[in-house]
Design an enzyme around this catalytic site. Structure first.
Site, PDB file in Angstrom:
ATOM      1  N   SER A  17       0.826  -1.200   0.000  1.00 55.65           N
ATOM      2  CA  SER A  17       0.000   0.000   0.000  1.00 55.65           C
ATOM      3  C   SER A  17       0.866   1.257   0.000  1.00 55.65           C
ATOM      4  O   SER A  17       1.665   1.471  -0.900  1.00 55.65           O
ATOM      5  CB  SER A  17      -0.970  -0.053   1.185  1.00 55.65           C
ATOM      6  OG  SER A  17      -2.012   0.865   1.041  1.00 55.65           O
TER       7      SER A  17
ATOM      8  N   HIS B  13      -7.569  -5.914   0.176  1.00 48.94           N
ATOM      9  CA  HIS B  13      -6.364  -5.097   0.332  1.00 48.94           C
ATOM     10  C   HIS B  13      -5.405  -5.685   1.368  1.00 48.94           C
ATOM     11  O   HIS B  13      -4.186  -5.603   1.211  1.00 48.94           O
ATOM     12  CB  HIS B  13      -6.762  -3.677   0.748  1.00 48.94           C
ATOM     13  CG  HIS B  13      -5.628  -2.702   0.732  1.00 48.94           C
ATOM     14  ND1 HIS B  13      -4.874  -2.447  -0.398  1.00 48.94           N
ATOM     15  CD2 HIS B  13      -5.112  -1.899   1.714  1.00 48.94           C
ATOM     16  CE1 HIS B  13      -3.950  -1.535  -0.118  1.00 48.94           C
ATOM     17  NE2 HIS B  13      -4.072  -1.206   1.152  1.00 48.94           N
TER      18      HIS B  13
ATOM     19  N   ASP C 191      -9.705  -5.476  -4.339  1.00 50.92           N
ATOM     20  CA  ASP C 191      -9.123  -4.499  -3.413  1.00 50.92           C
ATOM     21  C   ASP C 191     -10.002  -3.256  -3.421  1.00 50.92           C
ATOM     22  O   ASP C 191     -10.094  -2.562  -4.427  1.00 50.92           O
ATOM     23  CB  ASP C 191      -7.701  -4.161  -3.864  1.00 50.92           C
ATOM     24  CG  ASP C 191      -6.933  -3.333  -2.839  1.00 50.92           C
ATOM     25  OD1 ASP C 191      -7.549  -2.482  -2.175  1.00 50.92           O
ATOM     26  OD2 ASP C 191      -5.712  -3.533  -2.721  1.00 50.92           O
TER      27      ASP C 191
END
Length: 276
Positions: A98, A256, A227
């Site tokens: 991320s 995610h 996601d």
């Protein structure tokens, strides 16, 4: 074993390093609003597989100093460079999830790959999350303004609620782990509010196109196609068009937080990439 380094601007950055000091290093960079603890299972797995594993708390997150200024992607990358240089790491495998994917990508953009063997971008934010004229598949600024408002108004409740889309727990048939949700909340609440608010801008508005173009090492781009935090189209599917040595791996139906929800599969796939 855990330690701190002090950066050139006087900020203390917390890190932990497990495994043999003379082994090839795997350095993990966490997502927002988490800490190095998000990688504990990977650190143990790869240390047991013969690697030296390292993870740090980004400035204003976790146990690192909470600073008012310099909560930017450039500074995150420079902090990472200081950590790598202080520990004198070479032939390092950089793994970023991320926001951490942005951090390791910007590190390469600013500091090159002389110390880097391979790169793994997991559910990562590059090349650009924000919708612009040049990036029409990005998310509108309203989405990030909502994250800012939720974090500012009632950070504790917002982090609890965020776990539902983060881990795909809002999908029909999902098996919810209250322990994972509580651990996300714990890590998030360790950080400083000002730095976390600044970080929202850093992960959403930073443009990594130029950084990705400088990546000249084998790169794994791994993403879940469900996601809900970093949609795959404006991230992974765009990244592999820029990085010449990129390999794309998509987890069908994955969320995610797949490093935890698909932990064993992810560990095995990352190990295959590192050894391949």
């Amino acid at each position: 074993m855990s330690n701190f380094i002090t950066t050139k601007d006087g900020t203390r950055i917390f890190y932990k390093a497990w495994g043999a000091k003379d082994a090839q290093p795997v350095l993990f960079s966490h997502g927002w609003p988490l800490t190095a603890d998000a990688w504990d299972a990977q650190m143990v797995f790869f240390a047991n597989a013969g690697f030296r594993t390292i993870a740090h708390d980004r400035r204003s997150h976790g146990r690192s100093d909470q600073v008012w200024d310099n909560n930017t992607m450039d500074q995150y990358a420079d902090d990472l460079a200081e950590l790598i240089e202080t520990l004198d790491l070479h032939d390092v495998i950089l793994v970023g999830h991320s926001t951490g994917g942005g951090e390791v990508t910007r590190y390469i953009g600013r500091h090159g790959t002389a110390r880097v063997a391979k790169l793994a971008l997991i559910g990562a934010v590059p090349p650009l999350m924000l919708k612009t004229e040049a990036n029409p598949i990005g998310l509108p600024i309203d989405a990030f303004d909502g994250i800012r408002k939720g974090t500012f108004d009632n950070r504790s409740q917002f982090f609890r609620d965020l776990t539902l889309p983060f881990y795909g727990y809002n999908r029909e048939g999902a098996t919810i782990s209250e322990g994972i949700r509580e651990e996300f909340w714990r890590q998030g609440m360790m950080g400083g509010l000002k730095g976390q608010l600044d970080s929202i801008r850093a992960f959403s508005e930073s443009d990594f196109h130029a950084d990705l173009a400088k990546v000249d090492v084998p790169t794994l781009v791994l993403h879940g196609d469900d996601d809900q935090i970093v949609p795959i189209g404006a991230s992974a599917l765009s990244t592999v068009k820029i990085v010449t040595q990129a390999v794309l791996k998509v987890y069908k139906g994955a969320d995610h937080g797949l490093t935890q929800t698909h932990q064993d599969r992810f560990n095995a796939d990352l190990l295959d990439f590192i050894k391949g």
